[in-house]
Design a protein around this motif. Structure first.
Motif, PDB file in Angstrom:
ATOM      1  N   SER A 389      -0.972 -10.051  16.587  1.00 43.04           N
ATOM      2  CA  SER A 389      -1.671  -9.785  15.331  1.00 43.04           C
ATOM      3  C   SER A 389      -0.721 -10.003  14.162  1.00 43.04           C
ATOM      4  CB  SER A 389      -2.202  -8.350  15.301  1.00 43.04           C
ATOM      5  OG  SER A 389      -3.157  -8.132  16.308  1.00 43.04           O
ATOM      6  N   TYR A 390      -1.222 -10.661  13.149  1.00 41.98           N
ATOM      7  CA  TYR A 390      -0.470 -10.866  11.905  1.00 41.98           C
ATOM      8  C   TYR A 390      -1.111 -10.045  10.801  1.00 41.98           C
ATOM      9  CZ  TYR A 390       1.583 -14.986  14.213  1.00 41.98           C
ATOM     10  OH  TYR A 390       2.229 -15.831  15.071  1.00 41.98           O
ATOM     11  N   ASP A 391      -0.319  -9.671   9.838  1.00 48.71           N
ATOM     12  CA  ASP A 391      -0.830  -8.980   8.658  1.00 48.71           C
ATOM     13  C   ASP A 391      -1.267 -10.051   7.661  1.00 48.71           C
ATOM     14  OD1 ASP A 391      -1.490  -7.226   6.712  1.00 48.71           O
ATOM     15  OD2 ASP A 391       0.517  -6.395   6.422  1.00 48.71           O
ATOM     16  N   GLY A 392      -2.515 -10.502   7.806  1.00 47.24           N
ATOM     17  CA  GLY A 392      -2.999 -11.627   7.016  1.00 47.24           C
ATOM     18  C   GLY A 392      -2.775 -12.927   7.756  1.00 47.24           C
ATOM     19  N   GLU A 393      -2.692 -14.007   7.015  1.00 48.02           N
ATOM     20  CA  GLU A 393      -2.434 -15.306   7.622  1.00 48.02           C
ATOM     21  C   GLU A 393      -0.988 -15.372   8.110  1.00 48.02           C
ATOM     22  OE1 GLU A 393      -4.545 -17.893   8.218  1.00 48.02           O
ATOM     23  OE2 GLU A 393      -6.054 -16.407   7.652  1.00 48.02           O
ATOM     24  N   PRO A 394      -0.730 -16.010   9.248  1.00 51.12           N
ATOM     25  CA  PRO A 394       0.648 -16.097   9.759  1.00 51.12           C
ATOM     26  C   PRO A 394       1.608 -16.666   8.713  1.00 51.12           C
ATOM     27  CG  PRO A 394      -0.897 -16.862  11.417  1.00 51.12           C
ATOM     28  CD  PRO A 394      -1.693 -16.648  10.162  1.00 51.12           C
ATOM     29  N   SER A 395       2.731 -16.005   8.551  1.00 53.87           N
ATOM     30  CA  SER A 395       3.718 -16.421   7.556  1.00 53.87           C
ATOM     31  C   SER A 395       5.086 -16.524   8.229  1.00 53.87           C
ATOM     32  CB  SER A 395       3.777 -15.412   6.407  1.00 53.87           C
ATOM     33  OG  SER A 395       4.764 -15.766   5.463  1.00 53.87           O
ATOM     34  N   PHE A 396       5.785 -17.639   7.990  1.00 56.55           N
ATOM     35  CA  PHE A 396       7.077 -17.892   8.609  1.00 56.55           C
ATOM     36  C   PHE A 396       8.111 -18.219   7.538  1.00 56.55           C
ATOM     37  CE2 PHE A 396       4.109 -18.339  11.989  1.00 56.55           C
ATOM     38  CZ  PHE A 396       4.790 -18.037  13.157  1.00 56.55           C
ATOM     39  N   SER A 397       9.321 -17.694   7.730  1.00 57.90           N
ATOM     40  CA  SER A 397      10.429 -17.961   6.809  1.00 57.90           C
ATOM     41  C   SER A 397      11.575 -18.615   7.568  1.00 57.90           C
ATOM     42  CB  SER A 397      10.918 -16.654   6.165  1.00 57.90           C
ATOM     43  OG  SER A 397       9.969 -16.152   5.271  1.00 57.90           O
ATOM     44  N   ALA A 407       8.478 -15.430  12.233  1.00 59.54           N
ATOM     45  CA  ALA A 407       7.302 -14.770  11.671  1.00 59.54           C
ATOM     46  C   ALA A 407       7.728 -13.497  10.938  1.00 59.54           C
ATOM     47  CB  ALA A 407       6.312 -14.438  12.775  1.00 59.54           C
ATOM     48  N   VAL A 408       7.270 -13.330   9.706  1.00 61.40           N
ATOM     49  CA  VAL A 408       7.684 -12.190   8.900  1.00 61.40           C
ATOM     50  C   VAL A 408       6.578 -11.159   8.722  1.00 61.40           C
ATOM     51  CG1 VAL A 408       9.421 -13.490   7.632  1.00 61.40           C
ATOM     52  CG2 VAL A 408       7.080 -13.415   6.762  1.00 61.40           C
ATOM     53  N   ASN A 409       5.354 -11.460   9.172  1.00 66.42           N
ATOM     54  CA  ASN A 409       4.286 -10.476   8.997  1.00 66.42           C
ATOM     55  C   ASN A 409       3.645 -10.069  10.315  1.00 66.42           C
ATOM     56  OD1 ASN A 409       3.100 -13.002   9.314  1.00 66.42           O
ATOM     57  ND2 ASN A 409       1.388 -12.559   7.939  1.00 66.42           N
ATOM     58  N   THR A 410       4.494  -9.915  11.330  1.00 65.93           N
ATOM     59  CA  THR A 410       4.106  -9.342  12.610  1.00 65.93           C
ATOM     60  C   THR A 410       5.347  -8.737  13.234  1.00 65.93           C
ATOM     61  OG1 THR A 410       3.262  -9.794  14.838  1.00 65.93           O
ATOM     62  CG2 THR A 410       4.451 -11.580  13.745  1.00 65.93           C
ATOM     63  N   HIS A 511       7.241  -5.332   5.600  1.00 65.72           N
ATOM     64  CA  HIS A 511       7.008  -4.059   6.277  1.00 65.72           C
ATOM     65  C   HIS A 511       7.266  -4.098   7.779  1.00 65.72           C
ATOM     66  CE1 HIS A 511       5.215  -3.327   2.415  1.00 65.72           C
ATOM     67  NE2 HIS A 511       4.237  -4.163   2.658  1.00 65.72           N
ATOM     68  N   TYR A 512       8.077  -5.016   8.248  1.00 62.61           N
ATOM     69  CA  TYR A 512       8.415  -5.034   9.662  1.00 62.61           C
ATOM     70  C   TYR A 512       9.920  -4.893   9.804  1.00 62.61           C
ATOM     71  CZ  TYR A 512       3.638  -6.229  10.064  1.00 62.61           C
ATOM     72  OH  TYR A 512       2.277  -6.174   9.951  1.00 62.61           O
ATOM     73  N   TYR A 513      10.327  -3.963  10.639  1.00 62.20           N
ATOM     74  CA  TYR A 513      11.715  -3.574  10.750  1.00 62.20           C
ATOM     75  C   TYR A 513      12.150  -3.805  12.183  1.00 62.20           C
ATOM     76  CZ  TYR A 513      10.322  -1.649   6.347  1.00 62.20           C
ATOM     77  OH  TYR A 513       9.826  -1.528   5.089  1.00 62.20           O
ATOM     78  N   TYR A 514      12.819  -4.913  12.375  1.00 64.98           N
ATOM     79  CA  TYR A 514      13.035  -5.415  13.726  1.00 64.98           C
ATOM     80  C   TYR A 514      14.165  -4.689  14.447  1.00 64.98           C
ATOM     81  CZ  TYR A 514      10.092  -9.161  12.080  1.00 64.98           C
ATOM     82  OH  TYR A 514       9.049  -9.867  11.571  1.00 64.98           O
ATOM     83  N   PRO A 515      13.876  -4.162  15.631  1.00 64.62           N
ATOM     84  CA  PRO A 515      14.926  -3.584  16.466  1.00 64.62           C
ATOM     85  C   PRO A 515      15.662  -4.689  17.183  1.00 64.62           C
ATOM     86  CG  PRO A 515      12.827  -3.506  17.619  1.00 64.62           C
ATOM     87  CD  PRO A 515      12.560  -4.094  16.260  1.00 64.62           C
ATOM     88  N   PRO A 516      16.850  -4.482  17.753  1.00 66.23           N
ATOM     89  CA  PRO A 516      17.527  -3.191  17.778  1.00 66.23           C
ATOM     90  C   PRO A 516      18.415  -2.945  16.568  1.00 66.23           C
ATOM     91  CG  PRO A 516      18.729  -4.751  19.094  1.00 66.23           C
ATOM     92  CD  PRO A 516      17.518  -5.486  18.586  1.00 66.23           C
ATOM     93  N   TYR A 553      -0.165  -2.185  13.233  1.00 62.27           N
ATOM     94  CA  TYR A 553       0.951  -3.120  13.362  1.00 62.27           C
ATOM     95  C   TYR A 553       2.280  -2.443  13.678  1.00 62.27           C
ATOM     96  CZ  TYR A 553      -2.514  -5.860  10.893  1.00 62.27           C
ATOM     97  OH  TYR A 553      -3.675  -6.473  10.527  1.00 62.27           O
ATOM     98  N   GLY A 554       2.298  -1.135  13.713  1.00 64.89           N
ATOM     99  CA  GLY A 554       3.560  -0.451  13.965  1.00 64.89           C
ATOM    100  C   GLY A 554       4.383  -0.343  12.703  1.00 64.89           C
ATOM    101  N   GLY A 555       5.583   0.172  12.847  1.00 60.62           N
ATOM    102  CA  GLY A 555       6.450   0.325  11.686  1.00 60.62           C
ATOM    103  C   GLY A 555       7.886   0.413  12.135  1.00 60.62           C
ATOM    104  N   ALA A 556       8.715   1.108  11.371  1.00 62.70           N
ATOM    105  CA  ALA A 556      10.142   1.176  11.703  1.00 62.70           C
ATOM    106  C   ALA A 556      10.382   1.888  13.019  1.00 62.70           C
ATOM    107  CB  ALA A 556      10.885   1.899  10.582  1.00 62.70           C
ATOM    108  N   ALA A 557       9.468   2.771  13.400  1.00 59.39           N
ATOM    109  CA  ALA A 557       9.668   3.519  14.640  1.00 59.39           C
ATOM    110  C   ALA A 557       9.341   2.686  15.864  1.00 59.39           C
ATOM    111  CB  ALA A 557       8.788   4.777  14.630  1.00 59.39           C
ATOM    112  N   ARG A 558       8.781   1.498  15.677  1.00 57.71           N
ATOM    113  CA  ARG A 558       8.418   0.658  16.809  1.00 57.71           C
ATOM    114  C   ARG A 558       9.621  -0.166  17.246  1.00 57.71           C
ATOM    115  NH1 ARG A 558       3.531  -2.358  18.508  1.00 57.71           N
ATOM    116  NH2 ARG A 558       4.232  -4.173  19.656  1.00 57.71           N
TER     117      ARG A 558
END
Length: 563
Positions: A389-397, A407-410, A511-516, A553-558
């Motif tokens: 799932s993407y937050d809106g249309e798929p966006s890549f940087s 991908a920056v919005n999943t 709004h996506y905070y990638y682990p680890p 979509y989860g958040g920093a805790a994901r």
């Protein structure tokens, strides 16, 4: 799952370490069973990983180590250790053979009781008796000594600067927001109740009453300002919290409604950047460490020491050492400035576990070896039932310095490269011609992905590779870098990249905070030899263990789990 060894696996080590053939045997490549090697008997299981040669001095004395894992009959978890072997060798250049006579075999398990360690050693001796003499081809020994074939996880530069370090002599909670607090609706069709997407605790926001609620176990705290506070016990909860969606995501939160009184109301320390918390039960008390000038702070769960030589405190977290003259700071990096006393901590000291994070110690070298042990995932090349799932249309940087975009919005680590999409999912690689699928297991991965630099939050996927592929199956291998356990330039295994990656995450406006990377700090991660990796001081779980991912979509805790 089975792992196949590299070309020219050293049979000498197999014979000395495992006792797989009689003295007269001259192994052939066809007979080589590959690595790791599994032994089972009476319900016990021993896994031996590919050996690492430390030295072959003057071609007359060889020393090598290999990681092992022992699962005792009836036990739920396996214990990791290191097997070290030394042997005198005689080389016959004419016949191109090496004869080896073992002189020492040592089995090490760290941080275990003497009784448990003795029991594990007995299992190893039972499943893997030691051979007295072995003969093997010289060419195979020389091939194994090729540095390009050494199975050691490469060292990378990690950030060593200290995070914010707080101290409390009272019960306290460390609430971390990555940047300014950000909230999203718990349901996209309503805005009366929101949740923090960039916090390490469960924080809900009642938009009508402008109140924030933090779930602490089965108790609740509330405030009008989540950063400045103050937080107080919530004796009652607004009705809107009872309208949380009846889904698995919110199960634990709903179970804590209505509010229950707590025996202790902790202090909430909030930060908008990576931070750590040192808790002491009152003012510090100390236990001297024999043979050193070190004193361990006895009334704290943190690895915290006072050195009587330089009168400074030393705090270990995420494999990094920091020091300060006062617990309130200021703190500075000390991993490359440790007093020699840390390497002298006796083996019978409760503090011996910290030696895995002291450069140059045997414990640190063993930790690097264990970090290099590959695990594998074998899958069938059937259809993949995975969706993203993407937050809106798929966006890549773009990732600077590479031809890769991410991908920056999943929260899913998905990359665009070579006109295709690649998704690193639970230790495997998926491929699709479209950003949203359908997905299939990838039998090859573009080399460009492995040029992602350590400074990027997605760097950990470079530790997942395609090992073998057939028309029906594919085997992927991963080392501990996938879970964020990196070998630093100091020769010590460290958790996460530190503040460099944290800065990138804080500037992520999607709004996506990638682990680890996020979990470098905030979980009090400490290395544990018995588990072969980092565990969290808070709750004792794996440092990379997942929290519930609230919302769509989860958040920093994901975080993706890796075990």
């Amino acid at each position: 799952m089975k792992r196949y060894g590299i070309a020219g696996t050293l049979a000498l080590l197999a014979l000395l370490c495992l006792g797989l053939a009689p003295v007269s045997a001259k192994p052939t490549d066809a007979a080589d069973p590959g690595w790791p090697r599994l032994f089972e008997q009476s319900g016990h299981r021993l896994t031996v990983y590919q050996p690492q040669v430390d030295s072959w001095a003057d071609y007359t004395h060889i020393q090598f180590r290999c990681a092992i894992a022992v699962k005792k009959s009836g036990a739920k978890e396996e214990r990791f250790g290191v097997l070290e072997v030394e042997a005198d060798t005689v080389v016959n250049e004419r016949s191109r053979e090496v004869t080896a006579h073992p002189t020492r075999r040592e089995i090490r398990f760290a941080n275990l009781s003497e009784t448990e360690e003795a029991g594990l050693r007995q299992i190893v001796d039972q499943l893997m008796p030691q051979r007295q003499t072995a003969i093997v081809s010289l060419d195979r020994v020389l091939a194994y000594l090729d540095p390009d074939q050494q199975p050691i996880q490469p060292a990378v530069e990690v950030n060593m600067q200290p995070p914010k370090i707080f101290h409390s002599s009272r019960p306290a909670i460390l609430l971390i927001f990555m940047g300014e607090p950000e909230f999203k609706p718990v349901d996209k069709n309503r805005t009366d109740l929101m949740f923090a997407v960039n916090a390490n605790w469960d924080v809900l926001f009642d938009t009508a009453k402008q109140q924030y609620y933090l779930l602490n176990g089965s108790n609740w705290l509330r405030t009008g300002d989540p950063v400045k506070g103050p937080w107080a016990a919530a004796t009652s909860l607004p009705a809107v919290l009872s309208t949380l969606p009846a889904t698995e995501n919110w199960k634990e939160v709903r179970a804590a409604i209505p509010a229950k009184p707590g025996k202790t109301v902790p202090v909430v320390i909030a930060a908008t950047e990576p931070a750590e918390l040192i808790l002491t039960e009152g003012e510090p008390s100390y236990t001297p460490i024999a043979g050193t000038k070190l004193m361990q702070v006895a009334n704290s769960g943190s690895p915290l020491f006072l050195h009587n030589g330089d009168k400074q405190y030393y705090f270990l977290v995420a494999g990094r050492w920091f020091r300060a003259r006062k617990l309130e700071g200021p703190w500075s990096s000390a991993s490359d400035k440790l007093p020699a006393d840390f390497a002298r901590i006796p083996d019978n000291s409760p503090a011996v576990f910290v030696k895995a994070s002291v450069p140059g110690t045997q414990e640190a070298k063993d930790a690097v070896l264990l970090a290099s042990v590959p695990t594998t995932t074998s899958v069938s090349l059937a259809s993949v039932e995975e969706t993203v799932s993407y937050d809106g249309e798929p966006s890549f940087s773009p990732i600077e310095g590479t031809t890769v975009k991410y991908a920056v919005n999943t929260p899913a680590p998905i990359f665009w490269v070579d006109n295709g999409y690649y998704w690193c999912n639970q230790g495997t690689w998926l491929y699709s011609a479209a950003s949203s699928g359908p997905w299939a297991y990838a039998t090859t991965v573009p080399a460009a992905i492995y040029t992602i630099p350590p400074s990027h939050p997605m760097y950990n996927v470079t530790y997942v590779r395609v090992q073998t592929a057939t028309p029906t199956t594919v085997v992927y291998s991963q080392t501990s870098g996938y879970s964020g356990e990196y070998v630093a330039a100091t020769g010590v295994v460290m958790f996460g990249m530190g503040l460099a990656a944290g800065a990138i995450i804080a500037n992520n406006h999607h709004h996506y905070y990638y682990p680890p990377c996020y979990y470098s700090y905030g979980r009090a991660a400490v290395y544990n030899h018995g588990y072969g990796g980092y565990v969290s001081h808070y709750g004792g779980g794996y440092a990379g263990a997942a929290r519930v991912a609230y919302g769509p979509y989860g958040g920093a805790a994901r975080t993706a789990t890796y075990n």
